[in-house]
Write an enzyme that holds these catalytic residues in place. Structure first.
Site, PDB file in Angstrom:
ATOM      1  N   ASP A   8       7.124 -57.602  31.951  1.00  0.00           N
ATOM      2  CA  ASP A   8       7.303 -57.765  30.527  1.00  0.00           C
ATOM      3  C   ASP A   8       6.262 -58.332  29.640  1.00  0.00           C
ATOM      4  O   ASP A   8       5.954 -59.511  29.787  1.00  0.00           O
ATOM      5  CB  ASP A   8       8.682 -58.363  30.159  1.00  0.00           C
ATOM      6  N   ASP A 130      20.788 -49.764  30.012  1.00  0.00           N
ATOM      7  CA  ASP A 130      21.063 -51.317  30.062  1.00  0.00           C
ATOM      8  C   ASP A 130      22.413 -51.302  29.501  1.00  0.00           C
ATOM      9  O   ASP A 130      22.937 -51.041  28.369  1.00  0.00           O
ATOM     10  CB  ASP A 130      19.809 -51.628  29.117  1.00  0.00           C
TER      11      ASP A 130
END
Length: 247
Positions: A8, A130
């Site tokens: 990330d 998500d």
């Protein structure tokens, strides 16, 4: 079933957020490209990258880092976070990114997904779902779309989408194990879905459980924090899954 190491990116550093909370970050490296080289040496064939700046604001601060990663590594990359226009996709396609992950735009502008599939092909467009408490979250997990993830997936599937990353936000970064039941149910509903599990994978035992509970039908599983903190040996995990596949 592949193991996808996750990186990330936030302000050109490799970080992890706890359950998507930008105020709860751990910085793991200021040289993400070096981490990817290590993953490649350990046998990874596909790396999962999320641009957290772009996911939150729609504007990337990490383009130079992504370019540097692609220049230094031969492994395939999939990239998500803030990819909301065809121009975005063309830019990352030009950098050599193999798979483009669409999240917020797929919820808010499904017609863009259709255009993307038409331009880049079904195998290069991945929908990032998500979910928290059954609902799809958008804009870097900060907004509740009000859409049930099962309804959203049905819509995407009907549009020809076959590659999906499903993240259980409640499990992400918690090291509590993945939601194996959810993945098994999704594969039962959509048998030819190329599904990647994300959230909670913290050991090689978790990977084996995912493989077994889905009868080896899972395309892959993403893991980040467990690798960084030494709880999951990437090379060993890849070897174990390869052995299971060959049986």
């Amino acid at each position: 079933m592949l193991v996808l190491p996750a990186i990330d990116l936030l302000d050109n550093e490799a970080v992890r957020l706890l359950q998507g909370d930008y105020s709860k970050k751990t910085v793991y490296s200021s040289s993400p490209e070096k981490m990817i080289q290590v993953f490649e040496e350990q046998g990874a064939t596909l790396i999962h990258i999320v641009d957290l700046n772009a996911a939150k604001t729609g504007k990337s601060e990490n383009e130079k880092t992504i370019k540097k990663i692609k220049e230094k590594c031969t492994v395939d990359l999939e990239l998500g976070g803030g990819i909301r226009t065809i121009d975005n996709m063309k830019f990352y396609d030009g950098l050599g990114v193999s798979r483009l992950i669409l999240g917020t735009v797929a919820v808010e502008e499904p017609n863009v997904v259709e255009k993307a599939v038409s331009l880049f092909g079904q195998d290069r467009i991945v929908i990032g779902v998500d979910a928290k408490n059954g609902y799809v979250r958008t804009k870097g997990w900060e907004s509740n779309s009000g859409i049930l993830y099962k309804d959203f997936l049905t819509t995407m599937y009907g549009m020809g989408i076959r590659h999906v990353i499903f993240t259980d936000i409640a499990r992400d970064g918690m090291m509590e194990g993945p939601n194996t039941l959810a993945y098994a149910e999704l594969l039962e509903t959509f048998p030819d879905l190329q599904l990647v599990a994300s959230g909670g994978v913290s050991s090689k035992e978790d990977l084996v459980e995912l493989y077994d509970k889905t009868n080896g039908k899972l395309f892959g599983a993403i893991t980040g924090k467990a690798i960084y903190e030494g709880k999951l040996d990437l090379k060993e995990s890849i070897r174990i899954l390869n052995q299971k596949r060959e049986k």
